[in-house]
Design an enzyme around this catalytic site. Structure first.
Site, PDB file in Angstrom:
ATOM      1  N   GLU A  71       2.451  13.547  -5.032  1.00 30.92           N
ATOM      2  CA  GLU A  71       2.201  13.477  -3.598  1.00 30.92           C
ATOM      3  C   GLU A  71       3.179  14.382  -2.851  1.00 30.92           C
ATOM      4  O   GLU A  71       4.391  14.310  -3.034  1.00 30.92           O
ATOM      5  CB  GLU A  71       2.346  12.037  -3.098  1.00 30.92           C
ATOM      6  CG  GLU A  71       1.957  11.862  -1.646  1.00 30.92           C
ATOM      7  CD  GLU A  71       2.005  10.415  -1.194  1.00 30.92           C
ATOM      8  OE1 GLU A  71       1.135  10.014  -0.410  1.00 30.92           O
ATOM      9  OE2 GLU A  71       2.922   9.687  -1.624  1.00 30.92           O
TER      10      GLU A  71
ATOM     11  N   GLU B 142       0.868  -1.177   0.000  1.00 30.37           N
ATOM     12  CA  GLU B 142       0.000   0.000   0.000  1.00 30.37           C
ATOM     13  C   GLU B 142       0.900   1.220   0.000  1.00 30.37           C
ATOM     14  O   GLU B 142       1.803   1.331   0.837  1.00 30.37           O
ATOM     15  CB  GLU B 142      -0.939  -0.019   1.200  1.00 30.37           C
ATOM     16  CG  GLU B 142      -1.966  -1.150   1.149  1.00 30.37           C
ATOM     17  CD  GLU B 142      -2.843  -1.107  -0.098  1.00 30.37           C
ATOM     18  OE1 GLU B 142      -3.084   0.000  -0.629  1.00 30.37           O
ATOM     19  OE2 GLU B 142      -3.287  -2.169  -0.558  1.00 30.37           O
TER      20      GLU B 142
ATOM     21  N   CYS C  12      -1.163   8.836   3.843  1.00 30.94           N
ATOM     22  CA  CYS C  12      -1.372   8.453   2.449  1.00 30.94           C
ATOM     23  C   CYS C  12      -2.794   8.749   2.009  1.00 30.94           C
ATOM     24  O   CYS C  12      -3.060   8.887   0.812  1.00 30.94           O
ATOM     25  CB  CYS C  12      -1.034   6.980   2.246  1.00 30.94           C
ATOM     26  SG  CYS C  12      -1.942   5.859   3.326  1.00 30.94           S
TER      27      CYS C  12
END
Length: 483
Positions: free
Chosen positions: A384, A250, A284
């Site tokens: 990100e 992940e 995240c």
């Protein structure tokens, strides 16, 4: 004086093979060394995996309720130490006390949840096609699990990997992130005190670049679970599956919150602000993009600017609303993206500066930052950031909002703010993410339902948490009996 902590291998606390250590510092006061940990080597990896492989068969043979009792006792021990763990989490990672407290509770709840799951997680009985026959399945552990966990949720994420792995009879080698390893050490200490047999859990600290590869590619490791950046996770996955291991990774996110005209804008500001600036944006699942309909765009921008400017930034132990970033490198990365956004023409509407005077002088602090008039092709809208930076993008209608939301290589979490049931349902069907929320922030997860992303947010092989966590760590054997 800071405390030096050892690895845990084969049921013993031991120094690393060469005795080298590294320091963990308080991100709110970087001159404060919180602890020292072992800089492990490949030899330490070999020892830990060997210990896990030796202990795993007996652990797998233990009845599920007995394994569950050890997990339950672990949760009880964590609960007894809750306040100390909250302080440790804040001191090492930088979360505020208000953010650290529910994270520690989440870890406690996870161990209690999987303690009960261990009682009856097994196979199923099926009808055989012939007389005098039985047909059933059995769930069996994969074997030795390598767990590589991040610093941003340093007790919750390790718990949701460890507990299902152990509940199903696997032995574990876990490597936490070097920025905040003490919470994993605390879990391991509680497991040991709860009666976990020697070798079933092994704890190694050190550089991911030095021991991560040897761990996930080790011949005696059967299953790998990783949470971290997309760049590192892609490498971990490739190393793992090259030898036929089962793996789940992940990774990153660029999570959108879509604000539509029917939404209560004051509520939308609170939801988006909590998702963007909570845990210092170091999640995240953090809200990184606010995609706002032009009818309510100016009102929303004014509201989110006020929200950002009202946030108190400081030491999480002193009652601040938002703590520091975890490290100098993370802070530098955020400041670089702030500069990039300005260079590309985004309008800096709030924040944008490092805080380095007075009470902020010794910490990794940055203002909560809002960029308005962002275009979807800008790097601030695509990459990100992993800091408290929100990009606000105007759109003209629902279809454009969904298109912009899906215009990303990531697909982890998304939310929509609307009072229209039709819009909520359409959005949940059309958005390309693993998690969708209606009138809620993109952060925050329930422990009993699957979690994971799509696209570059995940290897999209197996989900975590709930029953999905149990399935990942087990394989199914089908048994035919002719009596």
């Amino acid at each position: 004086m800071s405390t030096e902590y050892d690895n845990f291998v084969g049921g013993e606390w031991l120094p690393s093979d060469d005795g080298e250590t590294f320091t963990v510092r308080n991100p709110a006061a970087t001159d404060e060394i919180v602890s020292r940990y072992q800089r492990s080597t490949e030899e330490d990896v070999d020892a830990a995996v060997a210990a896990a492989a030796a202990a795993q068969p007996d652990w797998a043979a233990m009845p599920g309720p007995e394994r569950g009792a050890i997990l339950r006792r672990t949760g009880e021990l964590l609960a007894e130490r809750k306040q100390s763990l909250v302080t440790t989490l804040t001191t090492e990672e930088g979360k505020t006390t208000a953010e650290a407290t529910p994270e520690v509770q989440r870890a406690i709840d996870i161990f209690h949840y999987y303690a009960e799951k261990a009682r009856d997680f097994d196979g199923t009985v099926k009808a055989a096609s012939g007389r005098d026959k039985t047909l059933h399945t059995r769930k069996e552990p994969m074997g030795v699990a390598a767990l590589v966990t991040p610093w941003n949720y340093p007790i919750a994420i390790p718990a949701w990997k460890l507990a299902p792995a152990l509940a199903t009879g696997n032995a574990v080698v876990i490597k936490p992130a070097s920025e905040a390893p003490s919470l994993v050490r605390a879990i391991v200490d509680c497991l040991d005190e709860a009666g976990l047999p020697a070798g079933v859990v092994n704890f190694l600290t050190g550089s991911g670049s030095e021991i991560g590869g040897p761990l996930v590619s080790h011949d005696d490791v059967d299953v790998v679970s990783f949470t971290g950046s997309t760049r590192v996770g892609t490498t971990v996955y490739e190393q793992s599956v090259a030898d036929g291991k089962r793996a789940q990774c992940e990774m990153g996110g660029k999570n959108p919150a879509v604000v539509l005209p029917s939404a209560d804008i004051d509520e939308a500001v609170e939801v988006v602000g909590a998702g963007a600036f909570g845990v210092t944006g170091q999640a995240c699942t953090a809200t990184s993009r606010a995609i706002v309909h032009e009818e309510v765009y100016e009102e929303f921008v004014a509201g989110i600017v006020d929200h950002a400017q009202e946030i108190t930034v400081g030491d999480g132990l002193d009652g601040a609303d938002m703590g520091p970033q975890v490290s100098e490198s993370e802070l530098d990365g955020t400041l670089q993206y702030i500069n990039i956004a300005q260079d590309e023409g985004a309008r800096l509407a709030a924040g944008g500066s490092r805080l380095d005077e007075g009470d902020h002088a010794d910490g990794h602090y940055v203002e909560p930052t809002v960029f308005a008039d962002v275009e979807t092709g800008m790097r601030i809208a695509q990459e990100e950031v992993f800091g408290p930076v929100l990009a606000v993008i105007p759109v003209s209608d629902f279809d454009e909002a969904v298109s912009v939301a899906n215009d990303s290589e990531y697909g982890l979490s998304a939310s929509v703010l609307t009072d229209s049931l039709s819009e909520a349902e359409r959005f949940s069907r059309q958005i390309e993410t693993g998690v969708v929320k209606v009138n809620e922030k993109t952060t925050g997860l329930e422990l009993h339902v699957p979690f994971g992303g799509v696209k570059q947010s995940s290897t999209n092989t197996y989900r975590e948490q709930g029953d999905a966590g149990l399935e990942f760590f087990t394989t199914t054997k089908t048994i035919y009996t002719n009596f």
